[in-house]
Design a protein around this motif. Structure first.
Motif, mmCIF file in Angstrom:
data_model
loop_
_atom_site.group_PDB
_atom_site.id
_atom_site.type_symbol
_atom_site.label_atom_id
_atom_site.label_comp_id
_atom_site.label_asym_id
_atom_site.label_seq_id
_atom_site.Cartn_x
_atom_site.Cartn_y
_atom_site.Cartn_z
ATOM 1 N N PRO A 100 0.835 -1.205 0.000
ATOM 2 C CA PRO A 100 0.000 0.000 0.000
ATOM 3 C C PRO A 100 0.868 1.252 0.000
ATOM 4 O O PRO A 100 2.051 1.216 0.358
ATOM 5 C CB PRO A 100 -0.792 -0.119 1.309
ATOM 6 C CG PRO A 100 -0.655 -1.549 1.732
ATOM 7 C CD PRO A 100 0.666 -2.000 1.218
ATOM 8 N N ILE A 101 0.271 2.368 -0.395
ATOM 9 C CA ILE A 101 0.989 3.634 -0.410
ATOM 10 C C ILE A 101 1.024 4.264 0.979
ATOM 11 O O ILE A 101 2.058 4.756 1.430
ATOM 12 C CB ILE A 101 0.332 4.618 -1.410
ATOM 13 C CG1 ILE A 101 0.413 4.068 -2.828
ATOM 14 C CG2 ILE A 101 1.010 5.988 -1.346
ATOM 15 C CD1 ILE A 101 1.816 3.909 -3.338
ATOM 16 N N HIS A 102 -0.120 4.277 1.646
ATOM 17 C CA HIS A 102 -0.255 4.937 2.940
ATOM 18 C C HIS A 102 -0.619 3.940 4.031
ATOM 19 O O HIS A 102 -1.360 2.984 3.776
ATOM 20 C CB HIS A 102 -1.356 6.012 2.893
ATOM 21 C CG HIS A 102 -1.087 7.104 1.909
ATOM 22 N ND1 HIS A 102 -0.184 8.094 2.135
ATOM 23 C CD2 HIS A 102 -1.627 7.348 0.681
ATOM 24 C CE1 HIS A 102 -0.155 8.919 1.091
ATOM 25 N NE2 HIS A 102 -1.019 8.480 0.200
ATOM 26 N N PRO A 103 -0.142 4.148 5.268
ATOM 27 C CA PRO A 103 -0.565 3.296 6.389
ATOM 28 C C PRO A 103 -2.059 3.460 6.662
ATOM 29 O O PRO A 103 -2.637 4.519 6.439
ATOM 30 C CB PRO A 103 0.264 3.837 7.570
ATOM 31 C CG PRO A 103 1.427 4.545 6.950
ATOM 32 C CD PRO A 103 0.893 5.124 5.668
ATOM 33 N N SER A 104 -2.659 2.372 7.128
ATOM 34 C CA SER A 104 -4.065 2.388 7.518
ATOM 35 C C SER A 104 -4.227 1.413 8.673
ATOM 36 O O SER A 104 -3.246 0.818 9.148
ATOM 37 C CB SER A 104 -4.966 1.988 6.338
ATOM 38 O OG SER A 104 -4.661 0.668 5.915
ATOM 39 N N ILE A 105 -5.444 1.227 9.122
ATOM 40 C CA ILE A 105 -5.686 0.360 10.277
ATOM 41 C C ILE A 105 -5.137 -1.049 10.045
ATOM 42 O O ILE A 105 -4.500 -1.634 10.912
ATOM 43 C CB ILE A 105 -7.198 0.299 10.587
ATOM 44 C CG1 ILE A 105 -7.686 1.675 11.059
ATOM 45 C CG2 ILE A 105 -7.485 -0.754 11.661
ATOM 46 C CD1 ILE A 105 -9.189 1.756 11.266
ATOM 47 N N ASN A 106 -5.380 -1.596 8.862
ATOM 48 C CA ASN A 106 -4.928 -2.961 8.573
ATOM 49 C C ASN A 106 -3.566 -3.017 7.897
ATOM 50 O O ASN A 106 -3.062 -4.116 7.612
ATOM 51 C CB ASN A 106 -5.961 -3.667 7.696
ATOM 52 C CG ASN A 106 -7.296 -3.822 8.389
ATOM 53 O OD1 ASN A 106 -7.346 -4.139 9.577
ATOM 54 N ND2 ASN A 106 -8.382 -3.591 7.663
ATOM 55 N N ASN A 107 -2.996 -1.875 7.622
ATOM 56 C CA ASN A 107 -1.675 -1.803 6.976
ATOM 57 C C ASN A 107 -0.838 -0.755 7.697
ATOM 58 O O ASN A 107 -0.600 0.339 7.185
ATOM 59 C CB ASN A 107 -1.826 -1.443 5.498
ATOM 60 C CG ASN A 107 -2.600 -2.490 4.723
ATOM 61 O OD1 ASN A 107 -2.107 -3.578 4.454
ATOM 62 N ND2 ASN A 107 -3.836 -2.176 4.380
ATOM 63 N N TYR A 108 -0.402 -1.123 8.882
ATOM 64 C CA TYR A 108 0.279 -0.161 9.743
ATOM 65 C C TYR A 108 1.766 -0.032 9.441
ATOM 66 O O TYR A 108 2.338 1.053 9.531
ATOM 67 C CB TYR A 108 0.086 -0.572 11.211
ATOM 68 C CG TYR A 108 0.754 0.347 12.205
ATOM 69 C CD1 TYR A 108 0.303 1.655 12.387
ATOM 70 C CD2 TYR A 108 1.832 -0.092 12.966
ATOM 71 C CE1 TYR A 108 0.914 2.509 13.300
ATOM 72 C CE2 TYR A 108 2.445 0.747 13.880
ATOM 73 C CZ TYR A 108 1.989 2.038 14.045
ATOM 74 O OH TYR A 108 2.598 2.874 14.945
ATOM 75 N N ASP A 109 2.402 -1.140 9.048
ATOM 76 C CA ASP A 109 3.853 -1.112 8.903
ATOM 77 C C ASP A 109 4.367 -1.826 7.656
ATOM 78 O O ASP A 109 5.510 -2.268 7.611
ATOM 79 C CB ASP A 109 4.520 -1.704 10.148
ATOM 80 C CG ASP A 109 4.122 -3.152 10.385
ATOM 81 O OD1 ASP A 109 3.313 -3.681 9.605
ATOM 82 O OD2 ASP A 109 4.635 -3.754 11.344
ATOM 83 N N ASN A 110 3.527 -1.945 6.636
ATOM 84 C CA ASN A 110 3.931 -2.669 5.419
ATOM 85 C C ASN A 110 3.778 -1.817 4.167
ATOM 86 O O ASN A 110 3.594 -2.330 3.069
ATOM 87 C CB ASN A 110 3.095 -3.944 5.265
ATOM 88 C CG ASN A 110 1.604 -3.657 5.112
ATOM 89 O OD1 ASN A 110 1.121 -2.634 5.592
ATOM 90 N ND2 ASN A 110 0.882 -4.551 4.459
ATOM 91 N N THR A 111 3.870 -0.496 4.318
ATOM 92 C CA THR A 111 3.582 0.416 3.210
ATOM 93 C C THR A 111 4.841 1.075 2.656
ATOM 94 O O THR A 111 5.919 1.000 3.251
ATOM 95 C CB THR A 111 2.605 1.513 3.656
ATOM 96 O OG1 THR A 111 3.305 2.438 4.510
ATOM 97 C CG2 THR A 111 1.419 0.929 4.420
ATOM 98 N N LEU A 112 4.665 1.746 1.531
ATOM 99 C CA LEU A 112 5.766 2.519 0.950
ATOM 100 C C LEU A 112 6.251 3.585 1.935
ATOM 101 O O LEU A 112 7.454 3.848 2.040
ATOM 102 C CB LEU A 112 5.311 3.173 -0.353
ATOM 103 C CG LEU A 112 6.332 4.078 -1.049
ATOM 104 C CD1 LEU A 112 7.557 3.293 -1.480
ATOM 105 C CD2 LEU A 112 5.705 4.780 -2.241
#
Length: 297
Positions: A100-112
């Protein structure tokens, strides 16, 4: 991030107020306020200057962009990061799938954003994340990240004016027509937060230009240019004409060829926000032709 820019007074800008001159160079009101609050942010012939002072021929105007803050909500993580180009003002990244481009609730530490935070943390540099053009999580390819408040503002304005030119490559099912234009409005699908659909009553105008470049085992390699920038535009439009992208978990969950949607931002062209130089970048897709060498075009 610290960035120093220097300008010289000449016959063209002589008599202009410093503030007006900076605005002519793309400095927004927000950036000028930032400079006014920065110690020695604006110097005229080596002396601190007001934005209301005027330029004369032979003057030397220095601007010091100093940013000591960082994006506090973004944690640093060592993740794959392919940098195609980098200078003092911007970076061009070749983003992989499943990022993902931006962090979100389900993507906290796996983003660009996490990957870039790690990159700059290793250098001991503060970093404010400013991604200029968005790509979906599973869309691969080129995007721009601004490295300071000035380049970020100018690039964002260029993006709004559609002065950043992008081309995509996609692997679509079936034999796509040789070329065409899809002019079909897109709206959010009822009862879905994410999914979009063609909707001629409620949708916003969306226009996609496409060209078939090659064929392989029942699939078509398609080049696409967007006239508008709606969410999921290419994915929705290609499904609408009966040629969905392979591996698209929302619109065509067929994973026989790929485990993610075959959509790639392969070409990027824009004017450098500071120097004005014309820039162009290319990154071939990681998935075409499947099992054979990509010949390019």
């Amino acid at each position: 991030m610290n960035r120093t820019l220097q300008y010289r007074g000449n016959a063209e800008n002589a008599g202009m107020r410093i503030g007006d001159f900076l605005r002519s160079q793309g400095y927004s009101r927000h950036v000028i306020i930032h400079l006014k609050k920065t110690e020695h942010g604006i110097l005229l012939n080596g002396e601190w200057a007001y934005v209301g002072q005027t330029l004369k021929e032979g003057d030397v105007l220095e601007v010091h962009i100093i940013e000591e803050e960082f994006s506090e909500q973004i944690v640093a993580r060592e993740l794959p990061l392919t940098i195609i180009y980098e200078d003092e003002d911007l970076m061009v990244i070749n983003k992989p799938a499943d990022m993902p481009i931006h962090p979100s609730i389900n993507n906290y530490d796996n983003t660009l954003a996490n990957a870039l935070m790690w990159y700059f943390e290793k250098q001991g540099q503060p970093f404010v994340y400013r991604c200029i053009n968005r790509l979906d999580r599973d869309t691969t390819g080129l995007l721009i990240v601004a490295k300071n408040i000035l380049s970020g503002g100018i690039l964002s304005d260029m993006s709004k004016k559609r002065e950043i030119h992008r081309e995509y490559l996609a692997l679509a099912e079936g034999k796509v027509p040789e070329s065409g234009v899809i002019d079909a409005p897109i709206a959010r699908k009822e009862e879905s937060v994410i999914e979009r659909c063609v909707d001629f009553e409620k949708g916003n105008r969306a226009v996609t230009h496409f060209w078939r470049l090659d064929e392989w085992n029942g699939y078509s390699l398609v080049r696409l240019k967007l006239e508008t920038g709606r969410t999921h535009q290419i994915r929705v439009h290609m499904k609408y004409i009966g040629h969905p992208l392979t591996g698209d978990y929302l619109y065509n969950p067929d994973y026989r060829i790929l485990d993610h949607q075959a959509l790639h931002s392969w070409k990027l062209a824009f004017r450098h926000p500071i120097t004005g130089e014309q820039m162009q970048f290319r990154a071939d897709p990681p998935w075409w032709p499947v099992g054979t060498e990509f010949s390019g075009f």
